[in-house]
Design an enzyme around this catalytic site. Structure first.
Site, PDB file in Angstrom:
ATOM      1  N   PRO A  11      40.520 -16.654  -7.997  1.00 15.40           N
ATOM      2  CA  PRO A  11      39.652 -15.481  -7.933  1.00 15.40           C
ATOM      3  C   PRO A  11      38.305 -15.729  -7.247  1.00 15.40           C
ATOM      4  O   PRO A  11      37.716 -16.809  -7.414  1.00 15.40           O
ATOM      5  CB  PRO A  11      39.424 -15.132  -9.408  1.00 15.40           C
ATOM      6  CG  PRO A  11      40.602 -15.705 -10.109  1.00 15.40           C
ATOM      7  CD  PRO A  11      41.007 -16.918  -9.348  1.00 15.40           C
ATOM      8  N   ASN A  12      37.880 -14.734  -6.499  1.00 19.71           N
ATOM      9  CA  ASN A  12      36.576 -14.690  -5.811  1.00 19.71           C
ATOM     10  C   ASN A  12      36.493 -15.583  -4.576  1.00 19.71           C
ATOM     11  O   ASN A  12      35.486 -15.566  -3.870  1.00 19.71           O
ATOM     12  CB  ASN A  12      35.415 -15.034  -6.776  1.00 19.71           C
ATOM     13  CG  ASN A  12      35.349 -14.072  -7.941  1.00 19.71           C
ATOM     14  OD1 ASN A  12      35.323 -12.863  -7.730  1.00 19.71           O
ATOM     15  ND2 ASN A  12      35.372 -14.577  -9.158  1.00 19.71           N
ATOM     16  N   ARG A  19      29.385 -15.405  -0.771  1.00 23.94           N
ATOM     17  CA  ARG A  19      29.093 -15.510  -2.206  1.00 23.94           C
ATOM     18  C   ARG A  19      28.291 -16.788  -2.480  1.00 23.94           C
ATOM     19  O   ARG A  19      28.711 -17.886  -2.087  1.00 23.94           O
ATOM     20  CB  ARG A  19      30.443 -15.577  -2.928  1.00 23.94           C
ATOM     21  CG  ARG A  19      30.410 -16.051  -4.337  1.00 23.94           C
ATOM     22  CD  ARG A  19      31.808 -16.535  -4.762  1.00 23.94           C
ATOM     23  NE  ARG A  19      31.816 -16.890  -6.170  1.00 23.94           N
ATOM     24  CZ  ARG A  19      32.696 -17.703  -6.722  1.00 23.94           C
ATOM     25  NH1 ARG A  19      33.649 -18.256  -5.987  1.00 23.94           N
ATOM     26  NH2 ARG A  19      32.642 -17.981  -8.001  1.00 23.94           N
ATOM     27  N   TYR A  24      28.432 -22.659  -2.557  1.00 17.94           N
ATOM     28  CA  TYR A  24      29.749 -22.780  -1.930  1.00 17.94           C
ATOM     29  C   TYR A  24      29.699 -22.952  -0.409  1.00 17.94           C
ATOM     30  O   TYR A  24      30.727 -23.162   0.216  1.00 17.94           O
ATOM     31  CB  TYR A  24      30.617 -21.555  -2.277  1.00 17.94           C
ATOM     32  CG  TYR A  24      30.848 -21.430  -3.770  1.00 17.94           C
ATOM     33  CD1 TYR A  24      31.669 -22.326  -4.433  1.00 17.94           C
ATOM     34  CD2 TYR A  24      30.220 -20.426  -4.519  1.00 17.94           C
ATOM     35  CE1 TYR A  24      31.877 -22.241  -5.806  1.00 17.94           C
ATOM     36  CE2 TYR A  24      30.416 -20.322  -5.887  1.00 17.94           C
ATOM     37  CZ  TYR A  24      31.247 -21.229  -6.520  1.00 17.94           C
ATOM     38  OH  TYR A  24      31.439 -21.137  -7.875  1.00 17.94           O
ATOM     39  N   ASN A  75      42.933 -24.561  -5.950  1.00 20.45           N
ATOM     40  CA  ASN A  75      41.583 -24.381  -6.461  1.00 20.45           C
ATOM     41  C   ASN A  75      41.664 -23.158  -7.365  1.00 20.45           C
ATOM     42  O   ASN A  75      41.611 -22.030  -6.879  1.00 20.45           O
ATOM     43  CB  ASN A  75      40.609 -24.138  -5.311  1.00 20.45           C
ATOM     44  CG  ASN A  75      39.188 -23.936  -5.803  1.00 20.45           C
ATOM     45  OD1 ASN A  75      38.978 -23.676  -6.994  1.00 20.45           O
ATOM     46  ND2 ASN A  75      38.232 -24.037  -4.908  1.00 20.45           N
ATOM     47  N   ALA A  78      37.671 -19.806 -11.361  1.00 18.46           N
ATOM     48  CA  ALA A  78      37.329 -19.631 -12.784  1.00 18.46           C
ATOM     49  C   ALA A  78      38.541 -19.749 -13.707  1.00 18.46           C
ATOM     50  O   ALA A  78      38.397 -20.065 -14.890  1.00 18.46           O
ATOM     51  CB  ALA A  78      36.637 -18.291 -12.982  1.00 18.46           C
ATOM     52  N   GLU A  99      44.262 -30.607  -8.160  1.00 18.19           N
ATOM     53  CA  GLU A  99      43.226 -29.607  -8.499  1.00 18.19           C
ATOM     54  C   GLU A  99      41.997 -29.869  -7.632  1.00 18.19           C
ATOM     55  O   GLU A  99      41.525 -31.003  -7.552  1.00 18.19           O
ATOM     56  CB  GLU A  99      42.885 -29.759  -9.996  1.00 18.19           C
ATOM     57  CG  GLU A  99      41.792 -28.827 -10.466  1.00 18.19           C
ATOM     58  CD  GLU A  99      41.339 -29.137 -11.907  1.00 18.19           C
ATOM     59  OE1 GLU A  99      41.969 -29.974 -12.590  1.00 18.19           O
ATOM     60  OE2 GLU A  99      40.316 -28.551 -12.304  1.00 18.19           O
ATOM     61  N   HIS A 101      38.023 -28.429  -6.441  1.00 19.29           N
ATOM     62  CA  HIS A 101      36.883 -27.521  -6.592  1.00 19.29           C
ATOM     63  C   HIS A 101      35.873 -27.831  -5.504  1.00 19.29           C
ATOM     64  O   HIS A 101      35.532 -29.012  -5.298  1.00 19.29           O
ATOM     65  CB  HIS A 101      36.223 -27.687  -7.966  1.00 19.29           C
ATOM     66  CG  HIS A 101      37.162 -27.366  -9.081  1.00 19.29           C
ATOM     67  ND1 HIS A 101      37.469 -26.075  -9.429  1.00 19.29           N
ATOM     68  CD2 HIS A 101      37.918 -28.162  -9.871  1.00 19.29           C
ATOM     69  CE1 HIS A 101      38.357 -26.091 -10.409  1.00 19.29           C
ATOM     70  NE2 HIS A 101      38.658 -27.349 -10.690  1.00 19.29           N
ATOM     71  N   ARG A 108      27.532 -28.290 -13.288  1.00 15.30           N
ATOM     72  CA  ARG A 108      27.112 -26.882 -13.393  1.00 15.30           C
ATOM     73  C   ARG A 108      27.161 -26.440 -14.866  1.00 15.30           C
ATOM     74  O   ARG A 108      27.072 -27.269 -15.755  1.00 15.30           O
ATOM     75  CB  ARG A 108      27.985 -26.043 -12.471  1.00 15.30           C
ATOM     76  CG  ARG A 108      27.801 -26.456 -11.002  1.00 15.30           C
ATOM     77  CD  ARG A 108      28.679 -25.663 -10.069  1.00 15.30           C
ATOM     78  NE  ARG A 108      28.353 -24.242 -10.110  1.00 15.30           N
ATOM     79  CZ  ARG A 108      29.177 -23.295  -9.668  1.00 15.30           C
ATOM     80  NH1 ARG A 108      30.353 -23.631  -9.144  1.00 15.30           N
ATOM     81  NH2 ARG A 108      28.833 -22.025  -9.730  1.00 15.30           N
TER      82      ARG A 108
END
Ligand code: SME
Length: 292
Positions: A11-12, A19, A24, A75, A78, A99, A101, A108
């Site tokens: 998502p996103n 964003r 990012y 990735n 969230a 995985e 990111h 964070r």
């Protein structure tokens, strides 16, 4: 057989480039996918890239492609932190999964420190930006190579054939591996058994000389990001920029080495090392007569 991987963005990720660019970066999802596709082309793997803002759609995509793919780079964004259904899907389809990111989630907010998918993934790259995906693809390719070398270690008719096939497999699988050779230790010299790449003047390396000799003396792998900066380096070719040497053991004794050069600077990292250590361990068995 061509390896096939799924690249999944959660998502996103469609808003990448606009964003929170301070976190990012300014790269868009299309630009990221272009980088990923370029890497896949270099490594001769096929990809399907997918992004969705919907958990169920991601699950459907994974289910639909579970028999097409050999591996996954995901990735989960969230979803990482709470999606047990994604975790169960990855566990159910049993493909090697990496995985990724873009940002360093461990630095964070606390809710990002938890990953519910981590335990069903074989590798994790965080905070490396786009590089994390590329390393993920390379890692999966490396795992495939280890598997192929395992087959060759158990099926090759002779030790010589096995060593030759291993050199061929390593050279063919990784374009950054410009020169691949196997040295065997004979008394106080490393003797080149088999290689692919430019001819080398160093077919016999006395112990205590070169990076190869140093790896025997130190009893461990050596990664050289810039060969020109290392006074121990014996030049095989003026084109060579970086090198990795991984000893082959039988028990605690070194009996040989895998030596790989690259025309690119600083390209060997711990994933190359662990992949080559796994290969060297199988070669150790073959050379000591254990695998046949
Ligand atoms: N560079 C090695 C010698 C072997 S050639 O690279 C093939 C070394 O310094 O030991």
């Amino acid at each position: 057989m061509i390896e096939k991987y799924l690249i999944v963005h959660g998502p996103n990720m469609n808003l990448l480039g606009e964003r929170e660019t301070e976190i990012y970066g300014s790269m868009t999802l299309d630009q990221l996918n272009e980088k990923i596709k370029h890497c896949a082309k270099e490594l001769k793997v096929e990809l399907k890239c997918f992004q969705s803002n919907h958990e169920g759609e991601i699950l459907d995509f994974l289910h639909e492609n579970r028999n097409w793919a050999n591996g996954i780079v995901i990735n989960p964004a969230a979803l990482t932190h709470y999606s047990y259904s994604l975790r169960d899907a990855l566990s159910a389809i049993q493909l090697p999964t990496v995985e990724v990111h873009l940002s360093n989630v461990l630095e964070r907010e606390p809710f990002r420190h938890i990953s519910v998918v981590e335990t069903v993934c074989c590798k994790r790259y965080i905070g490396m930006g786009a590089i994390g995906y590329l390393r993920g693809i390379e890692y999966l390719v490396g795992q495939g190579t280890v598997k192929q070398i395992g087959q060759c270690a158990t099926s090759a008719k002779t030790v010589d054939t096995c060593l030759r096939q291993v050199v061929q497999l390593l050279k063919a699988r990784q374009p950054k591996y410009t020169w691949v050779g196997i040295y065997l230790l004979e008394e106080n010299e490393l003797v080149l058994h088999n290689f692919l790449g430019r001819p080398t003047p160093h077919a016999r390396i006395p112990l205590g000389t070169g990076i190869c000799g140093a790896a025997v003396t130190e009893g461990k792998s050596i990664l050289i990001p810039d060969v020109k900066a290392d006074p121990r380096y014996l030049a095989c070719s003026i084109e060579t920029k970086s090198e990795i040497v991984v000893p082959i053991f039988t028990g605690n004794t070194i009996i040989g080495e895998i030596d790989i050069d690259s025309d690119l600077a600083d390209v060997f990292h711990e994933d190359d090392q662990s992949m080559l250590v796994a290969c060297a361990s199988m070669l150790g068995d073959v050379l000591s007569g254990g695998a046949h």
